[in-house]
Design a protein around this motif. Structure first.
Motif, mmCIF file in Angstrom:
data_model
loop_
_atom_site.group_PDB
_atom_site.id
_atom_site.type_symbol
_atom_site.label_atom_id
_atom_site.label_comp_id
_atom_site.label_asym_id
_atom_site.label_seq_id
_atom_site.Cartn_x
_atom_site.Cartn_y
_atom_site.Cartn_z
ATOM 1 N N VAL A 132 0.869 -1.180 0.000
ATOM 2 C CA VAL A 132 0.000 0.000 0.000
ATOM 3 C C VAL A 132 0.901 1.223 0.000
ATOM 4 C CG1 VAL A 132 -1.986 -1.088 1.097
ATOM 5 C CG2 VAL A 132 -0.200 -0.092 2.525
ATOM 6 N N GLY A 133 0.405 2.310 -0.608
ATOM 7 C CA GLY A 133 1.221 3.499 -0.782
ATOM 8 C C GLY A 133 1.297 4.366 0.455
ATOM 9 N N ASP A 134 1.868 5.553 0.279
ATOM 10 C CA ASP A 134 2.101 6.436 1.425
ATOM 11 C C ASP A 134 0.992 7.458 1.629
ATOM 12 O OD1 ASP A 134 2.609 7.965 -0.773
ATOM 13 O OD2 ASP A 134 4.648 8.526 -0.208
ATOM 14 N N ASP A 135 -0.156 7.283 0.981
ATOM 15 C CA ASP A 135 -1.318 8.140 1.243
ATOM 16 C C ASP A 135 -2.038 7.587 2.475
ATOM 17 O OD1 ASP A 135 -3.529 9.723 1.351
ATOM 18 O OD2 ASP A 135 -4.337 9.133 -0.600
ATOM 19 N N ILE A 136 -1.614 8.041 3.668
ATOM 20 C CA ILE A 136 -2.125 7.436 4.897
ATOM 21 C C ILE A 136 -3.572 7.810 5.177
ATOM 22 C CG2 ILE A 136 0.170 7.281 5.922
ATOM 23 C CD1 ILE A 136 -0.513 9.734 7.599
ATOM 24 N N SER A 137 -4.132 8.802 4.460
ATOM 25 C CA SER A 137 -5.527 9.159 4.687
ATOM 26 C C SER A 137 -6.464 8.026 4.323
ATOM 27 C CB SER A 137 -5.890 10.420 3.895
ATOM 28 O OG SER A 137 -5.753 10.185 2.495
ATOM 29 N N ASP A 138 -6.042 7.169 3.357
ATOM 30 C CA ASP A 138 -6.853 6.039 2.919
ATOM 31 C C ASP A 138 -6.229 4.703 3.310
ATOM 32 O OD1 ASP A 138 -8.867 7.547 1.749
ATOM 33 O OD2 ASP A 138 -7.757 7.746 -0.121
ATOM 34 N N LEU A 139 -5.319 4.725 4.293
ATOM 35 C CA LEU A 139 -4.565 3.526 4.623
ATOM 36 C C LEU A 139 -5.470 2.364 5.014
ATOM 37 C CD1 LEU A 139 -1.854 2.089 5.111
ATOM 38 C CD2 LEU A 139 -1.880 3.017 7.427
ATOM 39 N N ALA A 140 -6.376 2.594 5.957
ATOM 40 C CA ALA A 140 -7.222 1.503 6.447
ATOM 41 C C ALA A 140 -8.089 0.926 5.334
ATOM 42 C CB ALA A 140 -8.088 1.986 7.600
ATOM 43 N N CYS A 141 -8.664 1.792 4.508
ATOM 44 C CA CYS A 141 -9.513 1.311 3.411
ATOM 45 C C CYS A 141 -8.709 0.490 2.414
ATOM 46 C CB CYS A 141 -10.175 2.487 2.705
ATOM 47 S SG CYS A 141 -11.416 3.343 3.695
ATOM 48 N N GLU A 142 -7.501 0.952 2.127
ATOM 49 C CA GLU A 142 -6.663 0.250 1.163
ATOM 50 C C GLU A 142 -6.245 -1.119 1.712
ATOM 51 O OE1 GLU A 142 -4.918 0.025 -2.600
ATOM 52 O OE2 GLU A 142 -6.417 1.374 -1.749
ATOM 53 N N VAL A 143 -5.866 -1.153 2.997
ATOM 54 C CA VAL A 143 -5.469 -2.430 3.595
ATOM 55 C C VAL A 143 -6.645 -3.387 3.622
ATOM 56 C CG1 VAL A 143 -4.704 -3.554 5.728
ATOM 57 C CG2 VAL A 143 -3.582 -1.450 4.957
ATOM 58 N N ARG A 144 -7.821 -2.896 4.009
ATOM 59 C CA ARG A 144 -8.996 -3.766 4.112
ATOM 60 C C ARG A 144 -9.495 -4.227 2.744
ATOM 61 N NH1 ARG A 144 -11.842 -3.869 9.001
ATOM 62 N NH2 ARG A 144 -10.643 -2.939 10.705
ATOM 63 N N ARG A 145 -9.147 -3.482 1.705
ATOM 64 C CA ARG A 145 -9.462 -3.948 0.355
ATOM 65 C C ARG A 145 -8.625 -5.185 0.017
ATOM 66 N NH1 ARG A 145 -7.303 -3.555 -4.520
ATOM 67 N NH2 ARG A 145 -5.627 -2.179 -3.804
#
Length: 308
Positions: A193-206
């Protein structure tokens, strides 16, 4: 090399002291390399004094990691002999002399044989960062097949964490900049996952529906990394003061490093990826601090005795 007072890199300077003698259960090491770590900058700045973690002093020792050769042993030491190549970790904050020196005395229990065939500069990068990653994974207490998010996965601690997690059979989600993706995949990360931490949780859960079983937060992202963990999972941060509240029944830990020669010996035998950004003579310690503070280095800056 010590800090005289607290502030920027300009407070670093050399002092000449009487040769330290090892006491019972200690060894003296002729230093061949000492690593520059973020904790060194924090110590020099006086932030640890402000936080109540150490007392103010006119002269403060700097440097935790060391690689070198045992040149004297104290009473009762049987595990090491003069002439043996070793690595070690100083885990005491409030001292007048640190690893930025020509000689360093450590408890034998904080020392391990050096990785065979590895140059001192590379070997010196292992103790603090390798033990931090190892002890953090121990706190997470995950089982083979579980998933773990590692933030700052291309950093010194993060890189070791990815490698060690994979060796334990964990499936790794690595949070890194795009420029570091290839390197982190080479360490065994399964997802990026990239360094845009604002969407970190959503990206990980995807990538991992329901969230990961644990998170090792080397970047100090706090609640944003915690949000990527499943209910009832585990979270560990290595950045002081960044631990979030234990929401959703998640076990939350702040990892504080402790020297452990036996664990360090295990790490030294693992053939882990050791990264040196640059090697500088001890008198250029201030330059090394400024370069680390500026960011962007991959691997550690290492100091060696003048003329080495």
């Amino acid at each position: 090399m010590v800090a005289r007072g607290y502030g920027g890199s300009e407070v670093l300077g050399t002092v000449t002291v009487r040769l330290p003698e090892p006491g019972a259960g200690q060894v003296r090491i002729r230093v061949e390399a000492a690593t520059v770590n973020p904790v060194d900058l924090v110590t020099r700045s006086g932030a640890l004094v402000a936080a109540g973690l150490m007392a103010a002093r006119e002269q403060t020792g700097i440097g935790w990691d060391v690689a070198g050769v045992v040149d004297r042993i104290g009473a009762g030491v049987t595990a090491f002999t003069p002439g043996q190549r070793v690595i070690g970790l100083r885990d005491l904050l409030d001292v007048s002399l640190g690893a930025y020196a020509e000689r360093l005395v450590l408890d034998a229990a904080a020392v391990a044989p050096a990785p065979p065939g590895v140059p001192a500069a590379a070997a010196a990068t292992l103790p603090l960062n390798g033990l931090t990653a190892l002890q953090s994974l121990d706190l997470l207490d995950l089982a083979a097949g579980d998933t773990v998010l590692v933030t700052g996965a291309a950093g010194a601690v993060g890189g070791f964490a990815v490698e060690l997690a994979v060796r334990r059979g964990l499936r790794v989600v690595a949070q890194v900049r795009s420029a570091d993706e290839e390197f982190v995949r080479s360490l065994g990360a399964e997802w990026i996952v990239g360094d845009d931490i604002s969407d970190l949780a959503c990206e990980v859960r995807r990538l991992v529906p329901g969230g990961t079983d644990g998170a090792l937060d080397t970047a100090g992202l706090g609640i944003r990394a915690l949000a990527a963990v499943r209910t009832g999972g585990a979270y560990v941060t290595v950045v002081g003061g960044s631990a979030p509240p234990p929401l959703r029944g998640i076990r939350v830990h702040q990892q504080w490093i402790s020297a452990d020669g036996a664990a360090l010996a295990e790490l030294a035998a693992m053939d882990l990826t050791l990264r040196v950004a640059d090697v500088l003579p001890l008198e250029r310690a201030a330059e090394a601090h400024d370069r680390l503070a500026a960011g962007g280095t991959r691997g550690r800056l290492v100091l060696v005795p003048s003329g080495a």
